[in-house]
Design an enzyme around this catalytic site. Structure first.
Site, PDB file in Angstrom:
ATOM      1  N   THR A  83      12.485   3.399  24.027  1.00  0.00           N
ATOM      2  CA  THR A  83      12.782   2.682  25.265  1.00  0.00           C
ATOM      3  C   THR A  83      13.020   1.207  25.005  1.00  0.00           C
ATOM      4  O   THR A  83      12.447   0.630  24.072  1.00  0.00           O
ATOM      5  CB  THR A  83      11.597   2.819  26.238  1.00  0.00           C
ATOM      6  OG1 THR A  83      11.790   1.918  27.327  1.00  0.00           O
ATOM      7  CG2 THR A  83      10.271   2.457  25.601  1.00  0.00           C
ATOM      8  N   TYR A  99       3.312   1.301  28.388  1.00  0.00           N
ATOM      9  CA  TYR A  99       4.403   2.259  28.167  1.00  0.00           C
ATOM     10  C   TYR A  99       5.219   1.845  26.939  1.00  0.00           C
ATOM     11  O   TYR A  99       5.438   2.635  26.007  1.00  0.00           O
ATOM     12  CB  TYR A  99       5.287   2.330  29.423  1.00  0.00           C
ATOM     13  CG  TYR A  99       6.577   3.068  29.197  1.00  0.00           C
ATOM     14  CD1 TYR A  99       6.571   4.415  28.850  1.00  0.00           C
ATOM     15  CD2 TYR A  99       7.808   2.422  29.322  1.00  0.00           C
ATOM     16  CE1 TYR A  99       7.758   5.089  28.628  1.00  0.00           C
ATOM     17  CE2 TYR A  99       8.996   3.091  29.108  1.00  0.00           C
ATOM     18  CZ  TYR A  99       8.964   4.423  28.755  1.00  0.00           C
ATOM     19  OH  TYR A  99      10.134   5.098  28.528  1.00  0.00           O
TER      20      TYR A  99
END
Ligand code: UDP
Length: 349
Positions: free
Chosen positions: A117, A141
């Site tokens: 990501t 995250y």
């Protein structure tokens, strides 16, 4: 044809990649615990319902299927949830990835594609950000994915039989233009889905998280990529690895971004509906602007983005929302090519 094991293949991005793999003629097996994924979303190949933490089931699946490569999607994806529940993210995204790699190496599988990501970059010094930038994630995250990238690079260095590609996704949105699959979370938090569901009346308002960022209109800027372009990037990465390509990391985005306000405007235009938009405080863990320098993937892999058009992205997502609405109104729910649910029972044939 080559065999590809897809963890998380019943989820939003995984299911679009399974579709692309199936259409390209690969033999696919999905391994998914269906915590956020759906059986109906797996359009090609077998589905093994299993958790990554269940090592024995995972090992049996890998041994029986004997994949040529693994694509690993199964993970949590919500920044805000990762801030409030970090251990869930370190467990699902980091510890489970480590367990998967151990099983794969024990079973002799040596080609791996990882869903990473743009959140690994945190707040980059320059945007569009390229792959050389320092990784300084600002939320759990991003940190959970960064750690897995580190496992991969250390493993590839140490183990001559292992090569991987990590794809750093920017903001993935849109749906299958044929309306077969799309985002189907119970409580979606991502901007485009949230805006469209607000337009549909599922939420009473859309909150704009932060209007005092150092951007032109004060709202955050993101690089939105259509999920089918992201899927084709995975197929390009797979061809690269299967042809003997060396381990590498690539950004997946279009290279330019839109602000939250611009996305809201496009959502109003596409839906033709007025909906309530409210300015709200900043959300924890959000960088002001994040766009991809995509030169590396375009130069190194056989990948050409085809859907770099925010209106198209939002339109496909909106069309999918209509499919969802129609299926919900007949009280039964369509569950893909081989099933339906009625009054709480799921029936497959
Ligand atoms: N956002 C917003 N309202 C929402 C959902 C998201 O203002 O209901 C903003 C969010 O703060 C961020 C951008 O939209 O600036 C994209 O957020 P999203 O959750 O879609 O993706 P992320 O960038 O966190 O992966």
């Amino acid at each position: 044809m080559k065999k590809i094991l897809v963890t998380g293949g019943a989820g939003y991005i995984g299911s679009h990649v399974v579709k692309a793999l199936g259409e390209a003629g690969y033999t696919v097996c999905t391994y998914d615990n269906l915590s956020t994924g759906n059986r109906w979303a797996v359009l090609y190949g077998d589905l093994v319902e299993g958790d990554l933490a269940d090592r024995e089931k995972l090992r049996k699946t890998v041994t029986d299927f004997a994949p040529d490569a693994v694509m690993h999607f199964a993970a949590g994806i919500e920044v805000a949830e990762s801030v409030s529940n970090p251990l869930k993210y370190y467990h699902n995204n980091t510890a489970n990835a480590l367990g998967l790699l151990e099983v794969l190496r024990q079973c002799g599988v040596g080609r791996f594609i990882f869903s990473s990501t743009a959140a690994v970059y945190g707040i980059p010094d320059t945007i569009p950000v390229n792959e050389e930038a320092h990784l300084l994630p600002i939320n759990p995250y991003g940190a959970s994915k960064m750690m897995t990238e580190r496992f991969l690079s250390d493993l590839a260095f140490a183990d001559p039989g292992f090569e991987y590609v990590a794809l750093r996704y920017f903001n993935v949105a849109g749906a299958d233009p044929q309306g077969r699959i799309g985002q189907a979370y119970k409580n979606p938090t991502h901007l485009i889905t949230r805006a469209l569901k607000t337009a549909k009346g599922e939420f009473d308002k859309l909150q704009v998280f932060g209007t005092d960022y150092p951007t032109e209109d004060g709202t955050c800027i993101r690089d939105y990529i259509h999920v089918d372009d992201l899927a084709s990037a995975h197929l390009a990465a797979l061809s690269y690895l299967l042809a003997g390509g060396a381990s590498d990391v690539f950004n997946c985005g279009y290279g330019s971004g839109y602000s939250v306000k611009e996305v809201v405007d496009v959502a109003s235009k596409v839906t033709g509906l007025e909906f309530r938009v409210e300015e709200a405080p900043r959300r924890e863990g959000d960088p002001p602007a994040l766009t991809a320098d995509n030169c590396k993937i375009i130069e190194s892999l056989d990948w050409t983005p085809r859907f770099n058009d925010l209106e198209y992205i939002v339109q496909t997502a909106w069309d999918w929302e209509q499919v969802v609405a129609q299926l919900e109104t007949v009280r039964g729910r369509y569950l893909g090519r081989n099933g339906f649910s009625l009054n709480g029972f799921e029936v497959y044939f």
